[in-house]
Design a protein around this motif. Structure first.
Motif, PDB file in Angstrom:
ATOM      1  N   UNK A  48       0.830  -1.201   0.000  1.00  0.00           N
ATOM      2  CA  UNK A  48       0.000   0.000   0.000  1.00  0.00           C
ATOM      3  C   UNK A  48       0.867   1.255   0.000  1.00  0.00           C
ATOM      4  N   UNK A  49       1.887   1.288   0.842  1.00  0.00           N
ATOM      5  CA  UNK A  49       2.764   2.452   0.905  1.00  0.00           C
ATOM      6  C   UNK A  49       3.482   2.664  -0.435  1.00  0.00           C
ATOM      7  N   UNK A  50       3.940   1.568  -1.053  1.00  0.00           N
ATOM      8  CA  UNK A  50       4.617   1.687  -2.346  1.00  0.00           C
ATOM      9  C   UNK A  50       3.667   2.218  -3.415  1.00  0.00           C
ATOM     10  N   UNK A  51       2.419   1.738  -3.394  1.00  0.00           N
ATOM     11  CA  UNK A  51       1.424   2.195  -4.369  1.00  0.00           C
ATOM     12  C   UNK A  51       1.146   3.682  -4.196  1.00  0.00           C
ATOM     13  N   UNK A  52       1.017   4.138  -2.947  1.00  0.00           N
ATOM     14  CA  UNK A  52       0.770   5.555  -2.702  1.00  0.00           C
ATOM     15  C   UNK A  52       1.936   6.414  -3.188  1.00  0.00           C
ATOM     16  N   UNK A  53       3.155   5.936  -2.976  1.00  0.00           N
ATOM     17  CA  UNK A  53       4.319   6.699  -3.443  1.00  0.00           C
ATOM     18  C   UNK A  53       4.345   6.785  -4.964  1.00  0.00           C
ATOM     19  N   UNK A  54       4.045   5.667  -5.632  1.00  0.00           N
ATOM     20  CA  UNK A  54       4.049   5.651  -7.100  1.00  0.00           C
ATOM     21  C   UNK A  54       3.011   6.627  -7.648  1.00  0.00           C
ATOM     22  N   UNK A  55       1.858   6.734  -6.972  1.00  0.00           N
ATOM     23  CA  UNK A  55       0.796   7.639  -7.412  1.00  0.00           C
ATOM     24  C   UNK A  55       0.983   9.055  -6.862  1.00  0.00           C
ATOM     25  N   UNK A  56       2.111   9.298  -6.192  1.00  0.00           N
ATOM     26  CA  UNK A  56       2.458  10.619  -5.668  1.00  0.00           C
ATOM     27  C   UNK A  56       1.423  11.146  -4.673  1.00  0.00           C
ATOM     28  N   UNK A  57       0.880  10.247  -3.888  1.00  0.00           N
ATOM     29  CA  UNK A  57       0.012  10.650  -2.778  1.00  0.00           C
ATOM     30  C   UNK A  57       0.877  11.018  -1.582  1.00  0.00           C
ATOM     31  N   UNK A  58       0.408  11.954  -0.794  1.00  0.00           N
ATOM     32  CA  UNK A  58       1.103  12.340   0.428  1.00  0.00           C
ATOM     33  C   UNK A  58       0.775  11.316   1.503  1.00  0.00           C
ATOM     34  N   UNK A  59       1.794  10.631   2.013  1.00  0.00           N
ATOM     35  CA  UNK A  59       1.567   9.615   3.052  1.00  0.00           C
ATOM     36  C   UNK A  59       1.593  10.293   4.411  1.00  0.00           C
ATOM     37  N   UNK A  60       0.478  10.280   5.151  1.00  0.00           N
ATOM     38  CA  UNK A  60       0.445  10.929   6.465  1.00  0.00           C
ATOM     39  C   UNK A  60       1.475  10.321   7.416  1.00  0.00           C
ATOM     40  N   UNK A  61       2.026  11.130   8.286  1.00  0.00           N
ATOM     41  CA  UNK A  61       3.030  10.655   9.236  1.00  0.00           C
ATOM     42  C   UNK A  61       2.477   9.567  10.144  1.00  0.00           C
ATOM     43  N   UNK A  62       1.152   9.619  10.415  1.00  0.00           N
ATOM     44  CA  UNK A  62       0.575   8.628  11.331  1.00  0.00           C
ATOM     45  C   UNK A  62       0.131   7.356  10.623  1.00  0.00           C
ATOM     46  N   UNK A  63       0.372   7.242   9.320  1.00  0.00           N
ATOM     47  CA  UNK A  63       0.004   6.031   8.580  1.00  0.00           C
ATOM     48  C   UNK A  63       1.045   4.934   8.822  1.00  0.00           C
ATOM     49  N   UNK A  64       1.207   4.580  10.069  1.00  0.00           N
ATOM     50  CA  UNK A  64       2.169   3.534  10.406  1.00  0.00           C
ATOM     51  C   UNK A  64       1.530   2.159  10.253  1.00  0.00           C
ATOM     52  N   UNK A  65       2.369   1.156  10.211  1.00  0.00           N
ATOM     53  CA  UNK A  65       1.889  -0.224  10.142  1.00  0.00           C
ATOM     54  C   UNK A  65       0.968  -0.528  11.315  1.00  0.00           C
ATOM     55  N   UNK A  66       1.356  -0.047  12.498  1.00  0.00           N
ATOM     56  CA  UNK A  66       0.587  -0.338  13.713  1.00  0.00           C
ATOM     57  C   UNK A  66      -0.760   0.385  13.709  1.00  0.00           C
ATOM     58  N   UNK A  67      -0.774   1.646  13.270  1.00  0.00           N
ATOM     59  CA  UNK A  67      -2.023   2.403  13.295  1.00  0.00           C
ATOM     60  C   UNK A  67      -3.039   1.831  12.318  1.00  0.00           C
ATOM     61  N   UNK A  68      -2.626   1.549  11.090  1.00  0.00           N
ATOM     62  CA  UNK A  68      -3.579   1.036  10.112  1.00  0.00           C
ATOM     63  C   UNK A  68      -4.068  -0.360  10.486  1.00  0.00           C
ATOM     64  N   UNK A  69      -3.202  -1.167  11.079  1.00  0.00           N
ATOM     65  CA  UNK A  69      -3.646  -2.474  11.569  1.00  0.00           C
ATOM     66  C   UNK A  69      -4.704  -2.297  12.650  1.00  0.00           C
ATOM     67  N   UNK A  70      -4.477  -1.356  13.560  1.00  0.00           N
ATOM     68  CA  UNK A  70      -5.453  -1.093  14.622  1.00  0.00           C
ATOM     69  C   UNK A  70      -6.782  -0.614  14.043  1.00  0.00           C
ATOM     70  N   UNK A  71      -6.733   0.207  12.993  1.00  0.00           N
ATOM     71  CA  UNK A  71      -7.965   0.680  12.365  1.00  0.00           C
ATOM     72  C   UNK A  71      -8.727  -0.459  11.697  1.00  0.00           C
ATOM     73  N   UNK A  72      -8.015  -1.387  11.085  1.00  0.00           N
ATOM     74  CA  UNK A  72      -8.684  -2.538  10.479  1.00  0.00           C
ATOM     75  C   UNK A  72      -9.309  -3.434  11.547  1.00  0.00           C
ATOM     76  N   UNK A  73      -8.583  -3.660  12.624  1.00  0.00           N
ATOM     77  CA  UNK A  73      -9.137  -4.464  13.720  1.00  0.00           C
ATOM     78  C   UNK A  73     -10.341  -3.770  14.349  1.00  0.00           C
TER      79      UNK A  73
END
Length: 279
Positions: A48-73
């Protein structure tokens, strides 16, 4: 229930100017949840992070592996699926504004979960017939390897499959070779040799594809290569099977007049389940 930017709601407020809707300006991941954890989550996250970089999206600083996993759970819990198995789709869209040129590159996300019947990958041995989808060709380029919201070839191909009583279709790329199936990566087995198209063919950078390649490189039972697959090879193969993160491995039983076995797929499915439990 929908998790919209961290807020659980049954009525998410999507903008009429949502860029995912207007331009397909979005990427997504579909993950499998079972026994209290998300299978291969780290691989999904980095894709996901690689895809966002390729599409030149700004990746939020809080988009960590742990935070997004917690949001999915959190999404799974809100959907009353904590003690069940589920598929969860996480979509990241560039924020509204602009036309083809975005006004900014910041993003929003939303996620939802659906219940699955089985806690692990199972072998579906029912009839599974495929054919080629030749109305449109998949570009053999980097963008085709991403899970973006622009999947019109896969949509029209799925309609074609239904109209022709097919379980699936195989997509041809601009090199006139086989890139993938409508919903996953393709593997071909001939004798003890297994091959799958390389990413340069425009196939999805599949998570289960990655896991199987890792498995195949560590066992001596089969030889393996990433190489283009010609349509002419399909009828000479012993097995064909499709992989994705939800079903695991799906054997193809028939392509035109050719019938296939599934012995290798069965063997690999057991190894994939063992890897999913560990990963």
């Amino acid at each position: 229930m929908i998790n919209f930017n961290g807020i659980i709601t049954d009525k998410p407020e999507f903008s009429s100017y949502n860029r995912g809707m207007l331009y397909g300006d979005a990427v997504f991941e579909t993950v499998r949840y079972s026994s209290g954890k998300i299978s291969f989550w780290e691989d999904h996250y980095f894709r996901l992070m690689a895809s966002m970089r390729i599409l030149r999206m700004e990746i939020p600083m809080n988009f960590t592996l742990e935070l997004l996993e917690a949001e999915l759970l959190k999404t799974i819990n809100a959907s009353n699926l904590k003690d069940k198995s589920a598929s969860v789709r996480l979509t990241v869209t560039r924020n509204a504004g602009g036309k083809y040129l975005p006004e900014d590159n910041n993003v929003s996300f939303y996620a939802f979960a659906s219940e699955l019947n089985d806690p692990f990958f199972i072998m579906n041995e029912a009839s599974y017939e495929v054919d080629l989808y030749k109305d449109h060709y998949l570009n053999a380029d980097l963008l085709s390897t991403l899970k973006t919201a622009n999947k019109l070839i896969h949509v029209t191909g799925s309609i074609f499959a239904k109209e022709n009583n097919l379980a699936n279709c195989l997509l041809i790329n601009t090199n006139k070779t086989i890139a993938e199936a409508l919903n996953g990566n393709l593997f071909l087995v001939k004798d003890n040799h297994i091959k799958t198209p390389p990413l340069t063919e425009g196939c999805l950078r599949g998570i289960v594809r990655k896991q199987l390649i890792d498995i195949l490189e560590k066992i001596d039972t089969y030889t393996f290569e990433e190489a283009p697959i010609s349509p002419f090879e399909l009828q000479k193969a012993d097995e064909l099977f499709i992989t994705n993160s939800i079903m695991g491995i799906q054997p193809i039983t028939k392509y035109r007049k050719k019938l296939y076995t599934n012995l290798v797929a069965k063997n690999l499915l057991g190894k994939l389940n063992a890897k999913a439990r560990l990963g």
